[in-house]
Design an enzyme around this catalytic site. Sequence first.
Site, PDB file in Angstrom:
ATOM      1  N   HIS A  24       0.855  -1.002  -0.078  1.00  0.00           N
ATOM      2  CA  HIS A  24       0.047   0.079   0.079  1.00  0.00           C
ATOM      3  C   HIS A  24       0.893   1.264  -0.055  1.00  0.00           C
ATOM      4  O   HIS A  24       2.143   1.422   0.653  1.00  0.00           O
ATOM      5  CB  HIS A  24      -1.131  -0.045   1.140  1.00  0.00           C
ATOM      6  CG  HIS A  24      -0.221   0.008   2.450  1.00  0.00           C
ATOM      7  ND1 HIS A  24       0.183   1.048   3.021  1.00  0.00           N
ATOM      8  CD2 HIS A  24       0.007  -1.159   3.456  1.00  0.00           C
ATOM      9  CE1 HIS A  24       0.326   0.870   4.368  1.00  0.00           C
ATOM     10  NE2 HIS A  24       0.369  -0.662   4.641  1.00  0.00           N
ATOM     11  N   ASP A  65      -0.042   4.235   1.316  1.00  0.00           N
ATOM     12  CA  ASP A  65      -0.195   5.413   2.271  1.00  0.00           C
ATOM     13  C   ASP A  65       0.577   5.028   3.440  1.00  0.00           C
ATOM     14  O   ASP A  65       1.256   3.897   3.634  1.00  0.00           O
ATOM     15  CB  ASP A  65      -1.518   5.624   2.446  1.00  0.00           C
ATOM     16  CG  ASP A  65      -2.236   4.105   3.192  1.00  0.00           C
ATOM     17  OD1 ASP A  65      -2.099   2.925   2.603  1.00  0.00           O
ATOM     18  OD2 ASP A  65      -2.961   4.348   4.282  1.00  0.00           O
ATOM     19  N   ASP A 118       6.581   1.270   6.547  1.00  0.00           N
ATOM     20  CA  ASP A 118       5.331   0.618   6.417  1.00  0.00           C
ATOM     21  C   ASP A 118       4.349   1.381   5.594  1.00  0.00           C
ATOM     22  O   ASP A 118       3.715   2.667   6.176  1.00  0.00           O
ATOM     23  CB  ASP A 118       4.641   0.381   7.871  1.00  0.00           C
ATOM     24  CG  ASP A 118       3.335  -0.052   7.797  1.00  0.00           C
ATOM     25  OD1 ASP A 118       2.503  -0.658   6.757  1.00  0.00           O
ATOM     26  OD2 ASP A 118       2.668   0.064   9.063  1.00  0.00           O
ATOM     27  N   GLU A 128      -4.757   2.168   3.272  1.00  0.00           N
ATOM     28  CA  GLU A 128      -4.791   0.796   4.157  1.00  0.00           C
ATOM     29  C   GLU A 128      -4.838   0.967   5.569  1.00  0.00           C
ATOM     30  O   GLU A 128      -5.827   0.385   6.166  1.00  0.00           O
ATOM     31  CB  GLU A 128      -3.674  -0.108   3.670  1.00  0.00           C
ATOM     32  CG  GLU A 128      -3.519  -1.279   4.374  1.00  0.00           C
ATOM     33  CD  GLU A 128      -3.161  -1.408   5.514  1.00  0.00           C
ATOM     34  OE1 GLU A 128      -2.907  -2.621   6.332  1.00  0.00           O
ATOM     35  OE2 GLU A 128      -2.392  -0.459   6.176  1.00  0.00           O
ATOM     36  N   GLU A 129      -4.100   2.270   5.973  1.00  0.00           N
ATOM     37  CA  GLU A 129      -3.958   2.486   7.584  1.00  0.00           C
ATOM     38  C   GLU A 129      -5.279   3.131   7.992  1.00  0.00           C
ATOM     39  O   GLU A 129      -5.489   2.915   9.235  1.00  0.00           O
ATOM     40  CB  GLU A 129      -2.972   3.419   7.453  1.00  0.00           C
ATOM     41  CG  GLU A 129      -1.571   2.989   7.097  1.00  0.00           C
ATOM     42  CD  GLU A 129      -0.907   1.991   7.862  1.00  0.00           C
ATOM     43  OE1 GLU A 129      -1.719   1.276   8.775  1.00  0.00           O
ATOM     44  OE2 GLU A 129       0.104   1.441   7.695  1.00  0.00           O
ATOM     45  N   ASP A 180       3.592  -6.581   3.206  1.00  0.00           N
ATOM     46  CA  ASP A 180       3.121  -5.556   4.312  1.00  0.00           C
ATOM     47  C   ASP A 180       3.448  -6.311   5.763  1.00  0.00           C
ATOM     48  O   ASP A 180       3.148  -5.858   6.770  1.00  0.00           O
ATOM     49  CB  ASP A 180       1.943  -5.066   4.143  1.00  0.00           C
ATOM     50  CG  ASP A 180       1.712  -4.109   5.203  1.00  0.00           C
ATOM     51  OD1 ASP A 180       2.682  -3.433   5.532  1.00  0.00           O
ATOM     52  OD2 ASP A 180       0.305  -3.737   5.274  1.00  0.00           O
TER      53      ASP A 180
END
Length: 483
Positions: free
Chosen positions: A77, A79, A116, A146-147, A170
Amino acid sequence: MERVLKGLEPESVFRNFEALTQIPRESGNEEAVATYLVAFAQKHGLEVIREASNNIIITKPATPGYEQSKTVILQGHTDMVCVKLDTLDFDFNSMPIPIVVDGDWIKTKGTTLGADNGIAVAMTMSILESKTLEHPKLIALFTTSEETGMDGVIALDPEHVKGDVLINLDSEEEGTLLASCAGGVNNIATLKLDYVENGHALAYELVISGLAGGHSGAEIDKNRANAIKLMGRTLSIFKAHFPYALYEIAGGEKMNAIAKRSAMKFTIDHENKYMLEDLVASIEATFKNEYEIADPDIKLELNKIQGPQQVFADATRDAIEKLIRLTPFGMYTMSAGIPGLVESSNNLGVLEQTKDTIKLTNAIRSSVNSKKQELNEVMALVCEAVGAENSLMADYPEWSFKVESPTRELMKTTYSDLYGKTLKVDAIHAGLECGFLKEKVGDIDMISLGPDMQDVHTPFEKLSISSTARTYEFLCEVLKRMK
């Protein structure tokens, strides 16, 4: 400007990663990084799709001899969680991440690093641009937000992603493959505010800070303090000692990060001024004693401020206190089948105030769907008891363990051949996108891996240079062996 990571190997991985640290990409603000990835694909003559959600899908054909091999989806991801030290003047929307190299670690000067999941994007970009690596047909899937609720993968058009194997990048521990993860949901409690005229002479702001914080999935079992929960206790202690009125309260930054700061504004009478000062010192000593090992830097700071005209009604103040104190935080159940794995948890991540409401946002996680529902029911009962409304957002499914996985077996063999070590297969309490991806692309062979990272979702996040190099080498070798 001179590259900070210049000279690190693999050169392409760290070049791409440093480029990503220059681009704003907080969850919900992925426009710039999506544009960058489209330009990257076009530069290298690769087919690219940009979805309305800013998901990016890049396809690279198989190298000669791999035309009949299974198609591999590489997924990460774009973000990142944007958290900084309370004392740092930094704007994630306009300033590059201030990266530094410290021995084997890439760190920052007081902000989250974005490894991350930026390192997944960087490794995948390096594979896409390579002219020498042998591999099957590849589909690079870069999702957004995603977060904050996995909005990107929820919006993903399945017609844009067709593959046989999915490698999610991830994870945060080298040498460990993840084959299962928890599901989760954002549980939101909203309480209406009633105001009355302020009847007290003095006004103060109390700030609780210095907490370690951390990822609400990976660090929820570390017994770290939650600044919002500490503030709830403080409200109760104040009420037991003197009359006071509350008029502002807030805490936390992200629903999936353990709250490391909270603040409240309140009023008292003149005669209780010195009692207040002594009481705050006593509360700080109590919290420091309780979290001497897990969170030793807790600090309570009291400042005199200008008083307001209106404050919360006592009933509203008491409802806020009860809502905070009754909301579960931390581990709820542990897995009976996997020693040391948190099965269910809740993180009270954000407390925010508008003119008319107080809103608490919780990140509930569980690898057992019924336990997730149980925690939702607990929050519904808490809200009912204090007169708050309860709602759910961004519900995502767990990723259940698949007994047979040819890719997992290939990775175990490859890891043993390369490093002479046994590759661990595990589950994680943190949420990954694999549950949604299973719904989108079908019940294909999935696995998750990544290099060593520490303290993600905190200003102390760091990425191991040597582990990144080995993880990239391992990933490339696995692709090569998929002929």
